[in-house]
Design an enzyme around this catalytic site. Structure first.
Site, PDB file in Angstrom:
ATOM      1  N   HIS A 126       3.344  62.868   7.448  1.00 21.19           N
ATOM      2  CA  HIS A 126       2.801  61.673   6.893  1.00 21.19           C
ATOM      3  C   HIS A 126       3.764  60.665   7.523  1.00 21.19           C
ATOM      4  O   HIS A 126       4.944  60.670   7.342  1.00 21.19           O
ATOM      5  CB  HIS A 126       3.046  61.762   5.356  1.00 21.19           C
ATOM      6  CG  HIS A 126       1.754  62.601   4.405  1.00 21.19           C
ATOM      7  ND1 HIS A 126       1.645  62.357   3.142  1.00 21.19           N
ATOM      8  CD2 HIS A 126       0.904  63.182   4.854  1.00 21.19           C
ATOM      9  CE1 HIS A 126       0.718  63.182   2.959  1.00 21.19           C
ATOM     10  NE2 HIS A 126       0.115  63.734   4.086  1.00 21.19           N
ATOM     11  N   TYR A 169       3.043  56.245  -4.977  1.00 21.15           N
ATOM     12  CA  TYR A 169       3.787  56.303  -6.262  1.00 21.15           C
ATOM     13  C   TYR A 169       3.376  55.111  -7.040  1.00 21.15           C
ATOM     14  O   TYR A 169       3.546  53.910  -6.388  1.00 21.15           O
ATOM     15  CB  TYR A 169       5.207  55.643  -5.582  1.00 21.15           C
ATOM     16  CG  TYR A 169       5.801  57.244  -5.028  1.00 21.15           C
ATOM     17  CD1 TYR A 169       5.573  57.537  -3.625  1.00 21.15           C
ATOM     18  CD2 TYR A 169       6.812  58.036  -5.832  1.00 21.15           C
ATOM     19  CE1 TYR A 169       6.113  58.769  -3.029  1.00 21.15           C
ATOM     20  CE2 TYR A 169       7.277  59.381  -4.993  1.00 21.15           C
ATOM     21  CZ  TYR A 169       6.996  59.489  -3.724  1.00 21.15           C
ATOM     22  OH  TYR A 169       7.577  60.638  -3.197  1.00 21.15           O
ATOM     23  N   PRO A 174      13.496  63.685  -9.246  1.00 19.82           N
ATOM     24  CA  PRO A 174      12.503  64.086  -8.112  1.00 19.82           C
ATOM     25  C   PRO A 174      11.890  62.794  -7.249  1.00 19.82           C
ATOM     26  O   PRO A 174      11.430  63.032  -6.425  1.00 19.82           O
ATOM     27  CB  PRO A 174      11.393  64.802  -8.599  1.00 19.82           C
ATOM     28  CG  PRO A 174      11.564  64.441 -10.174  1.00 19.82           C
ATOM     29  CD  PRO A 174      12.554  63.996 -10.544  1.00 19.82           C
ATOM     30  N   LYS A 188      14.389  64.317  -2.765  1.00 14.03           N
ATOM     31  CA  LYS A 188      15.480  64.593  -2.065  1.00 14.03           C
ATOM     32  C   LYS A 188      16.011  66.051  -2.428  1.00 14.03           C
ATOM     33  O   LYS A 188      16.671  66.724  -1.509  1.00 14.03           O
ATOM     34  CB  LYS A 188      16.615  63.571  -2.187  1.00 14.03           C
ATOM     35  CG  LYS A 188      16.366  62.233  -1.798  1.00 14.03           C
ATOM     36  CD  LYS A 188      16.441  61.973  -0.384  1.00 14.03           C
ATOM     37  CE  LYS A 188      16.007  61.139   0.511  1.00 14.03           C
ATOM     38  NZ  LYS A 188      14.902  61.537   1.326  1.00 14.03           N
ATOM     39  N   TYR A 237      14.014  57.502   2.612  1.00 15.16           N
ATOM     40  CA  TYR A 237      12.970  58.345   2.229  1.00 15.16           C
ATOM     41  C   TYR A 237      12.726  59.293   3.319  1.00 15.16           C
ATOM     42  O   TYR A 237      12.659  60.451   3.105  1.00 15.16           O
ATOM     43  CB  TYR A 237      11.365  57.558   1.962  1.00 15.16           C
ATOM     44  CG  TYR A 237      10.375  58.393   1.247  1.00 15.16           C
ATOM     45  CD1 TYR A 237      10.328  58.299  -0.020  1.00 15.16           C
ATOM     46  CD2 TYR A 237       9.659  59.428   2.003  1.00 15.16           C
ATOM     47  CE1 TYR A 237       9.492  59.421  -0.579  1.00 15.16           C
ATOM     48  CE2 TYR A 237       8.827  60.336   1.370  1.00 15.16           C
ATOM     49  CZ  TYR A 237       8.598  60.150   0.039  1.00 15.16           C
ATOM     50  OH  TYR A 237       7.574  61.092  -0.475  1.00 15.16           O
TER      51      TYR A 237
HETATM   52  P1  FAD Z   1      16.738  76.716  -7.288  1.00 14.59           P
HETATM   53  O1  FAD Z   1      15.251  76.435  -6.659  1.00 14.59           O
HETATM   54  O2  FAD Z   1      16.817  76.490  -8.568  1.00 14.59           O
HETATM   55  O3  FAD Z   1      17.006  78.334  -7.083  1.00 14.59           O
HETATM   56  C1  FAD Z   1      18.306  78.819  -7.617  1.00 14.59           C
HETATM   57  C2  FAD Z   1      17.933  80.201  -7.488  1.00 14.59           C
HETATM   58  O4  FAD Z   1      18.962  80.808  -8.140  1.00 14.59           O
HETATM   59  C3  FAD Z   1      16.653  80.711  -8.384  1.00 14.59           C
HETATM   60  O5  FAD Z   1      15.745  81.509  -7.931  1.00 14.59           O
HETATM   61  C4  FAD Z   1      17.124  81.403  -9.962  1.00 14.59           C
HETATM   62  O6  FAD Z   1      16.456  82.297 -10.388  1.00 14.59           O
HETATM   63  C5  FAD Z   1      18.579  81.854  -9.322  1.00 14.59           C
HETATM   64  N1  FAD Z   1      19.679  82.121 -10.220  1.00 14.59           N
HETATM   65  C6  FAD Z   1      19.829  81.275 -11.294  1.00 14.59           C
HETATM   66  N2  FAD Z   1      21.057  81.763 -12.122  1.00 14.59           N
HETATM   67  C7  FAD Z   1      21.328  83.080 -11.469  1.00 14.59           C
HETATM   68  C8  FAD Z   1      22.369  83.937 -11.683  1.00 14.59           C
HETATM   69  N3  FAD Z   1      22.981  83.797 -12.596  1.00 14.59           N
HETATM   70  N4  FAD Z   1      22.475  85.132 -10.962  1.00 14.59           N
HETATM   71  C9  FAD Z   1      21.399  85.114 -10.032  1.00 14.59           C
HETATM   72  N5  FAD Z   1      20.372  84.330  -9.501  1.00 14.59           N
HETATM   73  C10 FAD Z   1      20.512  83.250 -10.165  1.00 14.59           C
HETATM   74  N6  FAD Z   1      13.029  68.270  -3.707  1.00 14.59           N
HETATM   75  C11 FAD Z   1      12.562  67.579  -2.715  1.00 14.59           C
HETATM   76  O7  FAD Z   1      13.201  67.396  -1.760  1.00 14.59           O
HETATM   77  N7  FAD Z   1      11.355  67.278  -2.344  1.00 14.59           N
HETATM   78  C12 FAD Z   1      10.344  67.347  -3.448  1.00 14.59           C
HETATM   79  O8  FAD Z   1       9.114  66.672  -3.251  1.00 14.59           O
HETATM   80  C13 FAD Z   1      10.814  67.306  -4.773  1.00 14.59           C
HETATM   81  N8  FAD Z   1       9.998  67.353  -5.830  1.00 14.59           N
HETATM   82  C14 FAD Z   1      10.327  68.055  -7.014  1.00 14.59           C
HETATM   83  C15 FAD Z   1       9.389  68.101  -7.991  1.00 14.59           C
HETATM   84  C16 FAD Z   1       9.824  68.549  -9.023  1.00 14.59           C
HETATM   85  C17 FAD Z   1       8.878  68.437 -10.543  1.00 14.59           C
HETATM   86  C18 FAD Z   1      11.067  69.165  -9.259  1.00 14.59           C
HETATM   87  C19 FAD Z   1      11.566  70.052 -10.659  1.00 14.59           C
HETATM   88  C20 FAD Z   1      12.001  69.473  -8.311  1.00 14.59           C
HETATM   89  C21 FAD Z   1      11.616  68.871  -7.105  1.00 14.59           C
HETATM   90  N9  FAD Z   1      12.475  68.882  -6.220  1.00 14.59           N
HETATM   91  C22 FAD Z   1      12.094  68.128  -4.922  1.00 14.59           C
HETATM   92  C23 FAD Z   1      13.859  69.661  -6.090  1.00 14.59           C
HETATM   93  C24 FAD Z   1      13.730  70.924  -5.595  1.00 14.59           C
HETATM   94  O9  FAD Z   1      12.781  71.476  -5.915  1.00 14.59           O
HETATM   95  C25 FAD Z   1      15.157  71.494  -5.915  1.00 14.59           C
HETATM   96  O10 FAD Z   1      16.333  70.566  -5.523  1.00 14.59           O
HETATM   97  C26 FAD Z   1      15.152  72.985  -4.996  1.00 14.59           C
HETATM   98  O11 FAD Z   1      14.271  73.830  -5.661  1.00 14.59           O
HETATM   99  C27 FAD Z   1      16.742  73.367  -4.906  1.00 14.59           C
HETATM  100  O12 FAD Z   1      16.758  74.642  -4.613  1.00 14.59           O
HETATM  101  P2  FAD Z   1      17.984  75.635  -4.912  1.00 14.59           P
HETATM  102  O13 FAD Z   1      17.780  76.689  -4.071  1.00 14.59           O
HETATM  103  O14 FAD Z   1      19.183  74.756  -4.794  1.00 14.59           O
HETATM  104  O15 FAD Z   1      17.805  76.087  -6.526  1.00 14.59           O
HETATM  105  C1  DHB Z   2       6.236  65.742  -4.768  1.00 16.25           C
HETATM  106  C2  DHB Z   2       7.378  65.702  -5.717  1.00 16.25           C
HETATM  107  C3  DHB Z   2       8.060  64.667  -5.597  1.00 16.25           C
HETATM  108  O1  DHB Z   2       9.238  64.655  -6.414  1.00 16.25           O
HETATM  109  C4  DHB Z   2       7.919  63.752  -4.769  1.00 16.25           C
HETATM  110  O2  DHB Z   2       8.744  62.692  -4.790  1.00 16.25           O
HETATM  111  C5  DHB Z   2       6.823  63.770  -3.925  1.00 16.25           C
HETATM  112  C6  DHB Z   2       6.112  64.674  -3.790  1.00 16.25           C
HETATM  113  C7  DHB Z   2       5.484  66.991  -4.679  1.00 16.25           C
HETATM  114  O3  DHB Z   2       5.509  67.893  -5.705  1.00 16.25           O
HETATM  115  O4  DHB Z   2       4.412  66.882  -4.105  1.00 16.25           O
END
Ligand code: FAD
Ligand code: DHB
Length: 392
Positions: free
Chosen positions: A75, A203, A295, A299, A387
């Site tokens: 994109h 957006y 979100p 990031k 972005y």
């Molecule tokens: P998590 O994905 O939360 O993984 C943590 C893991 O640890 C999980 O599998 C959990 O089960 C495990 N865990 C928890 N506690 C324990 C324990 N006690 N023992 C063992 N395991 C445990 N980010 C972007 O960059 N771009 C986007 O477009 C974007 N869109 C988003 C949209 C939404 C609706 C949401 C909710 C988030 C979005 N994010 C986005 C954010 C992104 O999804 C998170 O920042 C990302 O998942 C972080 O990864 P992580 O591995 O740090 O944590």
């Molecule tokens: C998506 C999520 C976001 O937070 C964003 O800024 C852009 C895209 C997605 O889930 O596709």
């Protein structure tokens, strides 16, 4: 009881933990991942969709970028919707860069495949996970698997267990500073097998609230609407969701939305959060365990990836006997990026959402700022640069 040893014990098999495991394997550093959920549960969580080039580069370094490069959508910009019209922010023209639309689920899937293919250990469905000894020389991760106590001795613990995990909570309270802001609304998200309404993301700032038109592929769309924190997912029928989404888009876009049955529907609260520092003794926090962004700026996953990029580099240098500098500088290097992303995500969230107490003045200010943003090359460039992501 089962006793084992590894160099790095990784808690959490989300994108941060899995990518760290893959990068460490490339550097011949031994790591075991301990995850409390099942692999199916982890894969079922629908979250991020937008990858910065830095994240794709790290996936490539980890040897897991092939499908992302083939199937990910490039994109070159996004569209902002306000006052009934669309305004494009051209990333390519303003920064020379682009982003890649490729779902977090797919990233997770590819990393899981890599681990399985290389016989790297991930212990799923670990209960009662606890970490000990990370303030001294001999850290240990203790958990229960199939009723049997497991003791995993290690040199370092990587806390990749997300916002609700146990690693950050295991650090003494007076050793961490917490900075937090909770937003007075959530995002209701729907995933559906329908073609996206536009080829780029929209957006939308609207008087009824924010909306986002995103996608996973040419045939799968991801849409979000700002909702109340009191809303329950089951109160939202698919029909009510599609109606609300279309109300928040310019007429010609609303007409073009293809609707269909949702294959996932969920509500996410919005929060800004930073825990400082990101290291305590032999425990390193990475990803959502250390910081959360709302979100809007896409990031969260990207920050998680750069954290573990720095951590893998620091650990590899340490094991090669070259230097401890990477580990010593880990927290400061990460936090410098984290705060830039926090600022951008807070700003973009504040600009695009309806706040309950903003009033008419607040709405007119948003309109004025949006007009300025799309009319000024330097303001558009600042949005585009943030972005697409800052260089590592
Ligand atoms: P998590 O994905 O939360 O993984 C943590 C893991 O640890 C999980 O599998 C959990 O089960 C495990 N865990 C928890 N506690 C324990 C324990 N006690 N023992 C063992 N395991 C445990 N980010 C972007 O960059 N771009 C986007 O477009 C974007 N869109 C988003 C949209 C939404 C609706 C949401 C909710 C988030 C979005 N994010 C986005 C954010 C992104 O999804 C998170 O920042 C990302 O998942 C972080 O990864 P992580 O591995 O740090 O944590
Ligand atoms: C998506 C999520 C976001 O937070 C964003 O800024 C852009 C895209 C997605 O889930 O596709």
């Amino acid at each position: 009881m089962v006793q084992r040893r590894t160099q790095v014990a990784i808690v959490g098999a989300g994108p941060a933990g899995l990518l760290l495991g893959a990068l460490l394997a490339r550097h011949d550093v031994d790591a075991v991942i301990v995850e409390q959920r099942s692999a199916e549960y982890v894969l079922g969580r629908i979250r991020a969709g937008v990858l910065e080039q830095t994240t794709v580069d790290l996936l490539r370094e980890a040897g897991v970028a092939d499908r992302c490069l083939k199937e990910g959508l490039t994109h070159d910009g996004i569209e902002l919707s306000f006052d009934g019209a669309l305004h494009r922010i051209d990333f390519r023209a303003l920064t020379g860069k682009h982003v890649t639309v490729y779902g977090q689920t797919e990233v997770t899937h590819d990393l899981m495949q890599l681990r399985a293919g290389a016989n790297l250990i991930t212990d799923y469905e670990a209960e009662d996970v606890q970490i000990e000894g990370f303030d001294g020389e001999h850290p240990m991760v203790r958990y229960v698997k199939n009723g049997v106590v497991q003791e995993l001795a290690c040199d370092f613990v990587a806390g990749c267990d997300g916002y609700h995990g146990i690693c950050r909570a295991s650090i003494p309270r007076d050793a961490v500073s917490i900075y937090e802001k909770v937003y007075p609304f959530g995002w209701l998200g729907v995933l559906a097998d329908v073609p996206p309404v536009r080829h780029e993301l929209i957006y939308a700032n609207h008087e009824r609230g924010f909306a986002l038109c995103s996608q996973r592929s040419k045939t799968r769309s991801r849409y979000y609407v700002q909702c109340s924190l009191d809303d329950q997912v089951d109160q939202w029928s698919d029909e009510a969701f599609w109606d609300e989404l279309r109300r928040r888009l310019p007429a010609e876009i609303a007409q073009a939305v293809t609707t269909g049955p949702s294959i996932e529907k969920s509500i996410a609260p919005l929060r800004s959060f930073v825990a400082e520092p990101m290291r305590f003794g032999r425990l390193f926090l990475a990803g959502d365990a250390a910081h959360i962004v709302p979100p809007t700026g896409a990031k969260g996953l990207n920050l998680a990836a750069t954290d573990v990029g720095y951590l893998a580099q620091g650990l590899a240098e340490h094991y090669l006997g070259r230097s401890r500098a990477g580990l010593d500088q880990y927290s400061a290097r990460c936090l410098s990026r984290v705060w830039k992303a926090e600022r951008f995500s807070w700003w973009f969230t504040s600009l695009m959402h309806r706040f309950p107490d903003a009033g008419a003045f607040g709405s007119r200010l948003q309109q004025a700022e949006l007009s300025y943003l799309v009319g000024s090359r330097s303001a558009s460039s600042a949005l585009a640069e943030n972005y697409v992501g800052l260089p590592i």
